[in-house]
Design an enzyme around this catalytic site. Structure first.
Site, PDB file in Angstrom:
ATOM      1  N   SER A  70      14.510  57.040  -2.553  1.00  0.00           N
ATOM      2  CA  SER A  70      14.260  58.594  -2.755  1.00  0.00           C
ATOM      3  C   SER A  70      14.941  59.359  -1.494  1.00  0.00           C
ATOM      4  O   SER A  70      14.812  60.457  -1.621  1.00  0.00           O
ATOM      5  CB  SER A  70      13.117  59.048  -3.509  1.00  0.00           C
ATOM      6  OG  SER A  70      13.327  58.821  -4.832  1.00  0.00           O
ATOM      7  N   LYS A 121      17.382  61.353  -1.888  1.00  0.00           N
ATOM      8  CA  LYS A 121      17.230  62.425  -2.640  1.00  0.00           C
ATOM      9  C   LYS A 121      17.225  64.417  -1.533  1.00  0.00           C
ATOM     10  O   LYS A 121      18.054  65.378  -1.641  1.00  0.00           O
ATOM     11  CB  LYS A 121      16.526  63.546  -2.864  1.00  0.00           C
ATOM     12  CG  LYS A 121      15.951  62.010  -4.793  1.00  0.00           C
ATOM     13  CD  LYS A 121      14.934  62.727  -5.213  1.00  0.00           C
ATOM     14  CE  LYS A 121      14.318  61.860  -6.302  1.00  0.00           C
ATOM     15  NZ  LYS A 121      13.595  60.279  -6.403  1.00  0.00           N
ATOM     16  N   SER A 138       9.438  64.294  -5.609  1.00  0.00           N
ATOM     17  CA  SER A 138      10.412  63.024  -5.507  1.00  0.00           C
ATOM     18  C   SER A 138      10.722  62.638  -7.075  1.00  0.00           C
ATOM     19  O   SER A 138      11.536  61.828  -7.359  1.00  0.00           O
ATOM     20  CB  SER A 138       9.652  61.872  -4.670  1.00  0.00           C
ATOM     21  OG  SER A 138      10.987  60.892  -4.691  1.00  0.00           O
TER      22      SER A 138
END
Length: 371
Positions: free
Chosen positions: A47, A50, A107
């Site tokens: 993640s 992101k 997240s």
């Protein structure tokens, strides 16, 4: 075997802490590399992806292609994204800003996918292309994004998003240029359409930490890009492939301590910086004290002094000047004020006459810099 070697080495070198990362990198916003360990090793980053998703979107906002106040109409593909997510149903309307907050704070994978679809007008491949273009522009030579989320192949049927600790250090420094990211990363919880979601960064607010992004899946291990403000300097810590959430945060603390071990105090609070002239005062001059400590990792800094034009009466501890301290690449590190050690009294008319004829003497200052 690799991690066992790291544990053995650490047991010998620094038994006071435990960490298990296989790659790490620590750099300040003044471009000082405080720590590096196998920083060019290519790793899946989960993640952490992101963060680039958010920056590409904020670039689109700046270009006025989209607005943070836009409402995103949720489609079925957005609701099918797996793992960590926020509540969304088909035809829900969620503000773009809230989706971005959900990415960095919680997240949320469905939020990241919804953002990519909205910004690209449902052409996610084009959005990912922009992520890779920005990585290239930033000099992230060993980074490739395949998804807007960082999810593993079993969910996306695509290769893993990969990068290096060094490249992610570059990305972390770039993220600090976005005021929205800094603002959102500090939030401990967010409210989206009546549902609360909590920040996954357990270091938030501790030891100068103000974000940024965590990431995990089984193939990547526990990863983190941490942002810390230490004595006025922003520090980006990258740790990849820790064995647990606890060890991930321990790695971040270790990297912060590595930086702290390298800094020393160059200006001491309460010490005298010099003597400042006060016009039309009985004392003529006042001693200027440094109002706070200044710590740095070397002597490659420049102090630009600004001494105020002082007249008559001033109070004890009143600001009499300021020191702007810059790094060697001309980045402002901090501003430190100078304050008066004592007060001064304004001359009366009779004393002004005596001063004019040179009959009013003030204290003589020896071995001090006079401004």
């Amino acid at each position: 075997m690799f991690k066992k070697k790291i544990y053995a080495m650490l047991f010998t070198l620094c038994t006071y802490t435990t960490f298990s990362y296989t790659s790490a990198y620590s750099i300040t916003d003044t471009n000082f590399v405080s720590y590096k360990y196998d920083e060019q090793q290519l790793r899946p980053i989960a993640s952490l992806t992101k963060l680039m998703n958010i920056m590409v979107t904020l670039d689109a906002v700046k270009e006025k292609k989209v607005s943070l106040d836009d409402y995103v109409n949720i489609s079925k593909p957005m609701t099918l994204i797996k793992e960590t997510s926020i509540k969304m149903d088909v035809n829900d309307k969620i503000k773009l800003e809230d989706l971005l907050k959900a990415e960095i704070v919680h997240s949320a994978n469905n939020a990241a996918y919804a953002v990519a679809m909205y910004v690209s007008n449902n052409n996610v491949d084009e959005f990912i292309k922009k992520m890779n273009e920005k990585a290239k522009q930033l000099g992230m030579k060993n980074t490739t994004f395949y998804t807007p989320t960082g999810l593993p192949t079993k969910y996306t049927q695509l290769p893993l998003d990969v990068s290096t600790a060094k490249d992610l250090g570059i990305m972390g420094l770039e993220a600090l240029k976005y005021k929205e990211i800094i603002e959102w990363a500090k939030l401990k919880k967010i409210n989206i359409n009546g549902y609360f979601y909590y920040n996954r960064n357990k270091l938030l607010g501790e030891n100068g930490n103000f974000g940024l992004k965590t990431g995990y899946h089984k193939l990547s291990g526990f990863n983190m890009i941490g942002a810390f403000n230490i004595h006025g300097v922003n520090l980006i810590n990258v740790s990849l492939n820790d064995d647990s959430n606890k060890e991930k945060f321990s790695s971040q603390e270790f990297l912060t301590n590595e930086y702290l071990n390298k800094v020393k105090r160059y200006l001491e609070k309460g010490s005298t910086y010099g003597v400042v002239r006060v016009k039309y005062s009985k004392e003529k001059y006042v001693e200027a004290l440094i109002d706070e400590d200044f710590y740095y990792y070397n002597t490659d800094y420049v102090i630009k002094e600004h001494i105020y034009n002082l007249k008559g009466s001033i109070k004890k501890n009143q600001r009499v000047g300021e020191l702007k301290i810059y790094s060697k690449n001309n980045k402002l590190i901090t501003t430190i004020y100078l304050i008066s050690k004592t007060s001064t009294r304004k001359l009366n008319i009779f004393e002004r006459i005596l001063e004019f004829f040179g009959l009013l003497k003030g204290k003589k200052w020896k071995h001090m810099k006079i401004y």
